[in-house]
Every structure is written in C-alpha cells, then in structure tokens.
Enzyme design. Structure first.
Site: not given
Ligand SMILES: NC(=O)c1ccc[n+]([C@@H]2O[C@H](COP(=O)([O-])OP(=O)(O)OC[C@H]3O[C@@H](n4cnc5c(N)ncnc54)[C@H](OP(=O)(O)O)[C@@H]3O)[C@@H](O)[C@H]2O)c1
Length: 253
Positions: A139, A152
């Site tokens: 990120s 985070y």
């Molecule tokens: N959104 C942003 O602004 C942003 C910006 C930069 C980077 N990112 C990164 O992008 C990635 C995805 O983020 P997102 O925004 O798509 O998040 P999200 O919509 O909250 O989705 C999180 C995903 O991780 C899974 N997960 C959570 N805990 C888990 C565990 N213990 N085991 C297996 N799976 C697990 C969830 O599925 P389950 O709950 O069913 O397990 C879900 O599929 C993350 O690494 C985040 O840090 C996000």
C-alpha cells in the site's frame, strides 16, 4: 494492455474482497485459471459461479499448515501456480487512547504472517521450476507513518521491504517479484476510516491498474500517480515538515 498475459494459473488470497475479487474476475475473463482463497466459503462459491475459470480454495491465511495444503491442492487440481497474489488484508485503527491489542495483533497476523505463509506455501513449487511470479499487495501507506495507522501502515511497510528483499533473493532463481502499492480504494477495508481519502478509486479500476501493471513486468505497480508521488517525495523532506504536512493533510474533517 501492453502485451498478452502469459500467466496460466494464479493463486490469489483475499479473493472475495473489494480488490481481490475484481482481480480474480479480470484474470479469469482473460483466460487465466484462478485459485481463489478467503475464509468465507459462501462468498467464494458465489465468486466461482461468476466464471468457470475460478475455483474456490477456502482457507485462513493465518494457518500456515492449511495454506501449504491449499498450494498442494492447486498444483494437483489446476496445475503449476505461476502467479501468486497474497492480497488478504485487514485494517484496524491504532487508537492510542484505547489500545486494542487484539485487533493490532490480528492485523499483524493477517497482513504480515498471512502474506509470508502464502509465499512460503507457493515458493517451493516455484523454486523447483525456476519460474513464477509473486505479486505482494502492499500500500502507498507503507511509505510513511500516518495517524492511527501504527499497525496497518507498519504491516504495509513490511510488505515494501519484504518485496525488495525477495526480489534480490529470487530474481537470480528465475522468480519475479512485484510490489502492488495502491492508494485509497473504495472497499469494506477502509469503510470506518474517517479521515480524508484522497483520489479514492473504484475497485474495478484498481484491479485494471494492477493487472495492467503486472503485465508490463516492472517491479512496482503504484497508483494513483499523484498519491504515489506525494508519499514517495514527502519521505525525503525534513521530518518536522513531513509530520506537519501529514498531520494537516490527514486531520479529521
Ligand atoms: N482498500 C484500500 O484502500 C487498499 C489500499 C491499499 C492496499 N490495500 C490492500 O489490498 C488488499 C485487499 O484489500 P481490500 O480493500 O480488497 O479489502 P476487503 O474488501 O476488506 O477484503 C479483504 C479480503 O481479505 C480476506 N481475508 C481477511 N482476513 C483473512 C484471513 N484471515 N484469511 C483469509 N482471507 C482473509 C477477506 O475474506 P474473508 O473475510 O472471507 O476471509 C476478503 O476477501 C489488502 O491487503 C489491503 O491492505 C487496500
């Protein structure tokens, strides 16, 4: 798209999340077989229904043994994993007034150990073939400290360092390492984050930027450009100035 994708099998964790789901759908649409991992079996089943190229491999990324089993299953059922994207992640505020150690440890377990576990599960297969690509989800918030992001942001700083170190170790062994550094993307992850979300992007657009960036083959895929430049240049300023800018820019509305 600059060149034809040559991945055949991709394993992605966090595949039911805002970003992971769109990456999975995009890759599947382009003919890549996608092994999708998350904890929720129902959401994975729903995702797999969207495209027959997507198969569900439910697991908790904090369980290293289970992930090892998943990697073996994918290799057996689908074939050699040539791209792994550890994308499972969580966000919990680091609130100094009411430290919630449980959520801080949970963030570390999913965002750090979960990524290392995923890489550890796929790596032996890639090393044996001298081939493969690991695309680590970082990120832009890993580049500097930010208010209430002590866990985070630190987990994402770990990803930046991890990707750089692995690139040095794995490039000579024929394995490519990439680092994905998005800015704000509109997903459930940051729904409770109540500070400015500059240039927030839809997950579909973020997924497009990620796949296009990985396809180009560079080390880092960082976007949006303005946010990437902000975080990378602010680091080289005198620290007092850097902290003033960050405090001002990320004050609550
Ligand atoms: N959104 C942003 O602004 C942003 C910006 C930069 C980077 N990112 C990164 O992008 C990635 C995805 O983020 P997102 O925004 O798509 O998040 P999200 O919509 O909250 O989705 C999180 C995903 O991780 C899974 N997960 C959570 N805990 C888990 C565990 N213990 N085991 C297996 N799976 C697990 C969830 O599925 P389950 O709950 O069913 O397990 C879900 O599929 C993350 O690494 C985040 O840090 C996000």
């Amino acid at each position: 798209m600059s060149k034809k994708l040559d991945w055949k099998i991709c394993w992605i964790t966090g595949a039911t999340g805002g970003i992971g789901r769109e990456i999975a759908l995009l890759l599947a649409k382009r003919g890549v077989k996608v092994a999708a991992t998350a904890r929720s079996k129902d959401q994975l089943a729903d995702l797999a229904k969207q495209n027959s190229a997507i198969s569900a491999f439910p697991a908790d990324v904090t369980d290293a043994k289970a992930l090892g089993g998943v990697a073996q299953q994918i290799e057996k059922q689908l074939g050699p994993i040539d791209l792994v994207i550890p994308s499972a992640g969580v966000y919990a505020p680091f609130n100094v007034a009411e430290l919630d150690l449980k959520s801080i440890h949970r963030t570390n377990a999913v965002n750090i150990d979960g990524v290392v576990n995923t890489i550890a599960a796929a790596l032996p297969f890639m090393l044996a073939r001298h081939k493969g690509q690991i695309a680590i989800m970082g990120s832009l918030f890993g580049y500097t400290g930010l208010p209430e992001s002590g866990s985070y942001g630190a987990s994402k700083a770990y990803m930046i360092n991890l990707a750089e170190g692995l690139e040095l170790d794995l490039a000579p062994k024929g394995i490519a390492v990439s680092l994905i550094n998005p800015g704000f993307v509109n997903t459930a992850l940051n729904a409770d984050y109540d500070r400015p979300k500059y240039f927030i992007m839809k997950p579909t657009k973020a997924a497009r930027r990620i796949v296009e960036g990985l396809d180009k083959g560079g080390f880092e895929v960082a976007f949006p450009g303005r946010v990437a430049i902000f975080f990378k240049t602010i680091r080289v300023l005198p620290k007092r100035l850097m902290f003033w800018i960050l405090r001002t820019a990320f004050a609550r509305d």
